[in-house]
Design a protein around this motif. Sequence first.
Motif, PDB file in Angstrom:
ATOM      1  N   THR A 134       9.905   6.047  -3.124  1.00 54.12           N
ATOM      2  CA  THR A 134       9.888   5.292  -1.869  1.00 54.12           C
ATOM      3  C   THR A 134       8.495   4.767  -1.594  1.00 54.12           C
ATOM      4  O   THR A 134       7.525   5.538  -1.555  1.00 54.12           O
ATOM      5  N   ARG A 135       8.376   3.461  -1.394  1.00 53.71           N
ATOM      6  CA  ARG A 135       7.075   2.869  -1.070  1.00 53.71           C
ATOM      7  C   ARG A 135       6.732   3.213   0.373  1.00 53.71           C
ATOM      8  O   ARG A 135       7.453   2.826   1.310  1.00 53.71           O
TER       9      ARG A 135
ATOM     10  N   SER B 150       4.707   2.206   2.690  1.00 57.43           N
ATOM     11  CA  SER B 150       4.463   1.196   3.715  1.00 57.43           C
ATOM     12  C   SER B 150       5.675   0.320   3.997  1.00 57.43           C
ATOM     13  O   SER B 150       5.663  -0.446   4.959  1.00 57.43           O
ATOM     14  N   THR B 151       6.732   0.417   3.182  1.00 55.50           N
ATOM     15  CA  THR B 151       7.891  -0.448   3.381  1.00 55.50           C
ATOM     16  C   THR B 151       9.217   0.294   3.366  1.00 55.50           C
ATOM     17  O   THR B 151      10.217  -0.225   3.866  1.00 55.50           O
TER      18      THR B 151
ATOM     19  N   THR C 100      12.935   1.587  -2.067  1.00 51.44           N
ATOM     20  CA  THR C 100      13.108   2.661  -3.042  1.00 51.44           C
ATOM     21  C   THR C 100      13.894   2.216  -4.264  1.00 51.44           C
ATOM     22  O   THR C 100      13.610   2.648  -5.383  1.00 51.44           O
TER      23      THR C 100
ATOM     24  N   ALA D 142      12.328   0.820  -7.669  1.00 44.95           N
ATOM     25  CA  ALA D 142      11.594   1.844  -8.419  1.00 44.95           C
ATOM     26  C   ALA D 142      12.553   2.810  -9.097  1.00 44.95           C
ATOM     27  O   ALA D 142      12.332   3.223 -10.244  1.00 44.95           O
TER      28      ALA D 142
ATOM     29  N   TYR E  80       4.591   3.944  -8.497  1.00 44.84           N
ATOM     30  CA  TYR E  80       3.605   2.983  -8.003  1.00 44.84           C
ATOM     31  C   TYR E  80       2.224   3.415  -8.459  1.00 44.84           C
ATOM     32  O   TYR E  80       1.936   4.612  -8.539  1.00 44.84           O
TER      33      TYR E  80
ATOM     34  N   HIS F 299      -1.935   1.555  -5.077  1.00 44.72           N
ATOM     35  CA  HIS F 299      -0.940   1.132  -4.096  1.00 44.72           C
ATOM     36  C   HIS F 299      -0.688   2.232  -3.071  1.00 44.72           C
ATOM     37  O   HIS F 299      -0.484   1.944  -1.882  1.00 44.72           O
ATOM     38  N   ARG F 300      -0.692   3.479  -3.515  1.00 43.36           N
ATOM     39  CA  ARG F 300      -0.503   4.566  -2.549  1.00 43.36           C
ATOM     40  C   ARG F 300      -1.692   4.638  -1.595  1.00 43.36           C
ATOM     41  O   ARG F 300      -1.538   4.975  -0.418  1.00 43.36           O
TER      42      ARG F 300
ATOM     43  N   ASP G 151      -1.166   1.841   0.849  1.00 45.14           N
ATOM     44  CA  ASP G 151      -0.134   2.248   1.796  1.00 45.14           C
ATOM     45  C   ASP G 151      -0.698   3.180   2.865  1.00 45.14           C
ATOM     46  O   ASP G 151      -0.382   3.062   4.051  1.00 45.14           O
TER      47      ASP G 151
ATOM     48  N   ASP H 294       6.804  -4.428  -3.212  1.00 45.50           N
ATOM     49  CA  ASP H 294       7.565  -3.639  -4.172  1.00 45.50           C
ATOM     50  C   ASP H 294       6.664  -2.873  -5.130  1.00 45.50           C
ATOM     51  O   ASP H 294       7.145  -2.109  -5.965  1.00 45.50           O
ATOM     52  N   GLY H 295       5.334  -3.097  -5.073  1.00 45.85           N
ATOM     53  CA  GLY H 295       4.407  -2.322  -5.886  1.00 45.85           C
ATOM     54  C   GLY H 295       4.245  -2.809  -7.304  1.00 45.85           C
ATOM     55  O   GLY H 295       3.928  -2.017  -8.196  1.00 45.85           O
TER      56      GLY H 295
END
Length: 417
Positions: free
Chosen positions: A278-279, A281-282, A285, A288, A312, A316-317, A320, A355-356
């Motif tokens: 699960t990203r 900031s958005t 899921t 991925a 990710y 990116h993490r 986020d 979407d990373g």
Amino acid sequence: MDASPVDVDLALVGGGGAASLVLAALDRHDLTGLRVAVVDPVHKRGQDRTWAFWGTPGTDLDPLLSASWSRVEVVTPAGRRVLSLDPLRYAMLRSGPVYDRAAAAERRLGVVRIGAPAGALRDDGHRVTVHDPHGRVLVRAGWVLDSRPRPPERPGRTTWLQHFRGWWLAADRPTFDPDRAVLMDFRTPQPARGVSFGYVLPVDDRYALVEYTEFSPALLTDAGYDAALRGYAARLGLDLAALRLREVENGIIPMTDGPFVSRPSPRVVRLGTAGGATRPSTGFTFAAMHRQADQVARALAAGRPPVPAPAYPGRHRWLDAVALRALDRGHVGGVEFFARLFDRNPPERVLRFLDGTTTPAEELAVMRSTPLLPMTGAVLGDAVDRLRARLRRGPAPGGAAEAGPGGSVGPTGGRTG
């Protein structure tokens, strides 16, 4: 079910979306010689959720899609933008076809299904035993892919939720525009802390999913979601008295910078939200999970361990975590933040960023489009919080490391993720 444990090469613990994608990928790569078991008390069937995602056409998912769009709308109080997604497309996938395909894959692969809840997983470095909640051994496996929901290893510095309710609405006459989806409509009343938006995913001109979503720390009541949806439907000019409510969908997705450990032991791999898909900031899921299912199958087909790449990149993490902090502390408004992303970047770049899957150069361009001073403050605050947390915990050899701009999260001896 036979009382004796089942011996397999691969056990899938949890039989939802992530496991269904893995089963289909194993079948697609013709891994019929692999001994596989699924451990879940519920055999998923029918429509229990809807996934929306973007990607390029021409994948194994195309025959399963309910609808897809090459154009989407983003609406703010300042106006409406119609975005061309070429070469990407935004797609809607309902769960029923995914579960049906997984069931067919199970039959072709000769999968053993164990209709019991899983408890502890015990990994000795060579085999994993899957126990039920009472301690009885259900399965012995060479590898376990565990997609059961679980919280992060420790609480995040910022913890929000993406929570939503959607109505599947049917009309007797043309009502919706099937050629484009409404991706984010920010004309909804904004919460005191967080951001809200509506969206519309039309299957055809008479049937659509109309949804209200919030990114915020707290849930609404049932009455609150219904009131928000009624208000958004009125904003769209929909006459609810003339429409039929076919289905209701609800969801809660974690948005947190707390670390999810994707490989808790040498032969156990977590998938789905528990594995970091699960990203933060958005809340996205599905894409991925789909990528990682294919990576698992490709690895097994090549005789390698079924360990997918991190969902990710570490950078990116970190991005986020900064974005969540900026929104949570009120450094930047949610509508302003997302509106600037779409106003100052090509749509395809924004969607891939969310979407990373962007490159570092593209991420710098995206960062430059956000409010500079507030985001700089969030970066500095995040760095201070990380330092304080690290000093409180002290060195932890063999434990999970904190993700930073160039780092990643992962247990010792395992693939990071």
